[in-house]
Enzyme design. Structure first.
Site, short mmCIF file in Angstrom:
data_model
loop_
_atom_site.label_atom_id
_atom_site.label_comp_id
_atom_site.label_asym_id
_atom_site.label_seq_id
_atom_site.Cartn_x
_atom_site.Cartn_y
_atom_site.Cartn_z
N CYS A 1 0.40 13.33 -15.82
CA CYS A 1 -0.45 14.46 -16.21
C CYS A 1 -1.83 14.25 -15.58
O CYS A 1 -2.40 13.17 -15.66
CB CYS A 1 -0.58 14.50 -17.75
N ASP B 1 6.24 4.77 -1.11
CA ASP B 1 7.58 5.33 -0.87
C ASP B 1 8.69 4.69 -1.71
O ASP B 1 9.84 5.16 -1.69
CB ASP B 1 7.93 5.25 0.64
N GLN C 1 0.85 -1.20 0.00
CA GLN C 1 0.00 0.00 0.00
C GLN C 1 0.88 1.25 0.00
O GLN C 1 0.40 2.35 -0.18
CB GLN C 1 -0.89 0.05 1.24
N ASN C 2 2.17 1.04 0.25
CA ASN C 2 3.08 2.17 0.39
C ASN C 2 3.43 2.76 -0.97
O ASN C 2 3.48 2.05 -1.96
CB ASN C 2 4.37 1.75 1.12
N GLY D 1 2.64 -4.23 9.11
CA GLY D 1 2.71 -2.78 9.27
C GLY D 1 1.55 -2.03 8.65
O GLY D 1 1.73 -0.96 8.06
N THR D 2 0.34 -2.59 8.79
CA THR D 2 -0.84 -1.88 8.28
C THR D 2 -1.96 -1.92 9.31
O THR D 2 -2.18 -2.92 9.97
CB THR D 2 -1.32 -2.45 6.93
N CYS E 1 0.01 19.01 -22.77
CA CYS E 1 -1.34 19.60 -22.81
C CYS E 1 -1.51 20.76 -21.84
O CYS E 1 -2.60 21.32 -21.71
CB CYS E 1 -2.39 18.52 -22.51
N CYS F 1 1.98 19.95 -17.62
CA CYS F 1 2.29 18.92 -18.61
C CYS F 1 2.87 19.57 -19.87
O CYS F 1 2.27 20.51 -20.41
CB CYS F 1 1.01 18.16 -18.95
N HIS G 1 -1.22 1.42 -4.52
CA HIS G 1 -1.55 2.84 -4.43
C HIS G 1 -0.59 3.75 -5.18
O HIS G 1 -0.51 4.94 -4.90
CB HIS G 1 -1.63 3.27 -2.95
C1 BV8 Z 1 -11.36 2.73 -3.94
C2 BV8 Z 1 -1.80 6.85 -1.58
C3 BV8 Z 1 -13.11 2.38 -5.50
C4 BV8 Z 1 -1.89 8.35 -1.41
C5 BV8 Z 1 -3.51 5.92 -0.12
C6 BV8 Z 1 -15.29 0.29 1.38
C7 BV8 Z 1 -15.61 0.50 2.69
C8 BV8 Z 1 -15.27 1.70 3.33
C9 BV8 Z 1 -14.61 2.71 2.62
C10 BV8 Z 1 -14.30 2.49 1.32
C11 BV8 Z 1 -14.63 1.29 0.69
N1 BV8 Z 1 -14.18 1.37 -0.60
C12 BV8 Z 1 -13.62 2.57 -0.82
C13 BV8 Z 1 -13.67 3.27 0.35
C14 BV8 Z 1 -13.17 4.62 0.54
C15 BV8 Z 1 -11.68 4.63 0.84
C16 BV8 Z 1 -11.37 4.10 2.20
O1 BV8 Z 1 -10.90 2.96 2.34
N2 BV8 Z 1 -11.57 4.93 3.18
C17 BV8 Z 1 -11.19 4.56 4.53
C18 BV8 Z 1 -10.93 5.83 5.30
C19 BV8 Z 1 -12.28 3.69 5.16
N3 BV8 Z 1 -10.93 3.88 -0.16
C20 BV8 Z 1 -10.64 4.45 -1.34
O2 BV8 Z 1 -11.02 5.55 -1.66
C21 BV8 Z 1 -9.79 3.63 -2.30
N4 BV8 Z 1 -10.40 3.63 -3.61
O3 BV8 Z 1 -11.81 1.94 -3.15
O4 BV8 Z 1 -11.79 2.81 -5.26
C22 BV8 Z 1 -13.93 3.62 -5.29
C23 BV8 Z 1 -13.89 4.58 -6.26
C24 BV8 Z 1 -14.69 5.70 -6.10
C25 BV8 Z 1 -15.48 5.85 -4.94
C26 BV8 Z 1 -15.46 4.87 -3.93
C27 BV8 Z 1 -14.70 3.75 -4.12
C28 BV8 Z 1 -8.43 4.25 -2.46
C29 BV8 Z 1 -7.65 4.13 -1.20
C30 BV8 Z 1 -6.18 4.54 -1.45
C31 BV8 Z 1 -5.88 5.85 -0.79
N5 BV8 Z 1 -4.46 6.18 -0.98
N6 BV8 Z 1 -2.21 6.18 -0.35
C32 BV8 Z 1 -0.84 8.88 -0.48
O5 BV8 Z 1 -0.07 8.09 0.12
O6 BV8 Z 1 -0.77 10.11 -0.37
S1 BV8 Z 1 -3.94 5.18 1.33
C33 BV8 Z 1 -2.70 5.50 2.43
O7 BV8 Z 1 -3.26 5.30 3.70
C34 BV8 Z 1 -1.57 4.52 2.38
O8 BV8 Z 1 -1.22 4.14 1.09
C35 BV8 Z 1 -2.07 3.36 3.17
O9 BV8 Z 1 -2.76 2.47 2.36
C36 BV8 Z 1 -3.04 4.01 4.08
C37 BV8 Z 1 -2.46 4.05 5.46
O10 BV8 Z 1 -2.68 2.80 5.93
P1 BV8 Z 1 -1.47 1.97 6.57
O11 BV8 Z 1 -0.46 1.68 5.54
O12 BV8 Z 1 -2.10 0.85 7.26
O13 BV8 Z 1 -0.78 2.97 7.57
P2 BV8 Z 1 -1.30 3.38 9.01
O14 BV8 Z 1 -0.52 4.57 9.39
O15 BV8 Z 1 -2.79 3.42 9.02
O16 BV8 Z 1 -0.90 2.14 9.94
C38 BV8 Z 1 0.45 1.84 10.14
C39 BV8 Z 1 0.48 0.57 10.97
O17 BV8 Z 1 1.84 0.18 11.15
C40 BV8 Z 1 -0.11 0.76 12.37
O18 BV8 Z 1 -1.02 -0.30 12.62
C41 BV8 Z 1 1.11 0.65 13.29
O19 BV8 Z 1 0.79 0.00 14.50
C42 BV8 Z 1 2.03 -0.22 12.48
N7 BV8 Z 1 3.47 -0.05 12.75
C43 BV8 Z 1 4.12 1.05 13.21
N8 BV8 Z 1 5.45 0.78 13.31
C44 BV8 Z 1 5.63 -0.50 12.90
C45 BV8 Z 1 4.37 -1.04 12.53
N9 BV8 Z 1 4.22 -2.29 12.08
C46 BV8 Z 1 5.33 -3.05 11.99
N10 BV8 Z 1 6.57 -2.62 12.30
C47 BV8 Z 1 6.75 -1.35 12.76
N11 BV8 Z 1 7.99 -0.93 13.09
#
Ligand code: BV8
Length: 248
Positions: free
Chosen positions: A132, A109, A106-107, A192-193, A155, A152, A124
């Site tokens: 563009c 980076d 999902q990262n 890590g998610t 365009c 761009c 992602h």
């Molecule tokens: C979509 C890129 C169809 C941008 C990102 C169904 C149900 C409910 C909601 C939805 C659904 N379908 C769609 C949605 C809406 C939405 C959504 O999910 N909303 C959430 C708030 C519920 N999803 C979407 O919009 C997706 N599109 O489904 O398309 C569609 C089309 C039109 C209309 C509707 C649907 C698109 C989602 C992608 C968004 N883009 N990233 C950018 O980075 O700027 S998401 C972004 O946030 C990241 O990429 C990542 O995926 C997410 C963060 O999550 P995590 O990676 O889990 O990170 P987080 O900080 O939360 O957690 C870190 C974890 O690590 C913690 O648990 C921590 O304890 C742990 N940790 C810490 N240190 C360590 C560790 N683990 C191990 N070792 C360590 N050392």
């Protein structure tokens, strides 16, 4: 980071030695030990007053393209100072231990690629790729101007990062490959998610429904913990090298 003794369940090690098909899903947590802030952590400085979910959207870009572009430039700067950590490197080794190995991330980076992972499914997108905003094609160079965001060269529309924003669909090929990996794997690692963002968060459930075991690696409890076969409460950078050591 304190290196604590890692206690791996013996039956997990035994299973991993016996199976051939593994899928791994990573989130921001695997890059935390590289110094890249996770999504849930408070942002630092200028960005502390913004919620990432308010900036990573098409609406935010339409409303204030300059702000969104600068936010990504700030993140690119942060990530450029980071290096892959032992967790990323352990996954490079893991790739060669199983005949079917899929790394889904999902990262955005790019640290898995920099670590040397070959087969990466980027759900992602990737923050260092630019496209563009109108034609959706990747743009690798553009004339240096004072425009923020830059435009761009073909365009003249604003350029944007090649990442999937909230409300945008995931790349079809990437999500289909991730779905196939979840359906066919014998072991699915969720590393890590927080397992909140859809549709990525549904993949471990699909793996379970298809008979796989789910191994969660996260120092904290998440939505997925109650459904995980094992929940290893350690930082990824510590437990993944310990796992590789047991398997090689
Ligand atoms: C979509 C890129 C169809 C941008 C990102 C169904 C149900 C409910 C909601 C939805 C659904 N379908 C769609 C949605 C809406 C939405 C959504 O999910 N909303 C959430 C708030 C519920 N999803 C979407 O919009 C997706 N599109 O489904 O398309 C569609 C089309 C039109 C209309 C509707 C649907 C698109 C989602 C992608 C968004 N883009 N990233 C950018 O980075 O700027 S998401 C972004 O946030 C990241 O990429 C990542 O995926 C997410 C963060 O999550 P995590 O990676 O889990 O990170 P987080 O900080 O939360 O957690 C870190 C974890 O690590 C913690 O648990 C921590 O304890 C742990 N940790 C810490 N240190 C360590 C560790 N683990 C191990 N070792 C360590 N050392």
């Amino acid at each position: 980071m304190s290196i604590q003794p890692i206690d791996l369940p013996p039956e997990l090690v035994k299973t991993l030695k016996a199976i051939h098909r593994v899928a791994v899903m990573t989130g921001a947590g695997i890059s935390a030990e590289s110094g890249v802030p996770t999504f849930r952590e408070a942002q630092t400085g200028l960005w502390s007053q913004y919620d990432p979910q308010d900036l990573a959207t098409p609406e935010a870009f339409d409303q204030n393209p300059g702000l969104v572009w600068e936010w990504y430039a700030w993140r690119r700067g942060l990530i450029s100072q980071s290096q892959p950590n032992p967790g990323h490197l352990a996954l490079v080794q893991m790739e060669n231990l199983f005949s079917q190995f899929d790394l889904i991330t999902q990262n955005v980076d790019g640290l898995h690629r920099r670590a040397g992972s070959q087969k990466i499914i980027e759900l992602h997108g990737e923050i260092f790729r630019t496209k563009c905003s109108r034609e959706n094609k990747i743009v690798t160079s553009w004339p240096e101007t004072s425009d923020i965001p830059p435009r761009c060269p073909d365009c003249n529309a604003f350029l944007r990062p090649d990442v999937v924003w909230f409300g945008e669909s995931l790349p079809q090929r990437a999500f289909s490959a991730a779905l196939e990996a979840a359906k066919t794997c014998q072991i699915y690692f969720s590393i890590g998610t927080s397992s909140v963002i859809e549709p990525a968060a549904s993949l471990p459930i699909i793996a379970l429904q298809n008979g796989a075991q789910v191994i969660e690696i996260n120092p904290h409890h998440t939505h997925l913990t109650p459904q995980s076969t094992y929940s290893l409460r350690y930082p990824a950078g510590e437990v993944l090298p310990a796992l590789i050591k047991e398997l090689t």
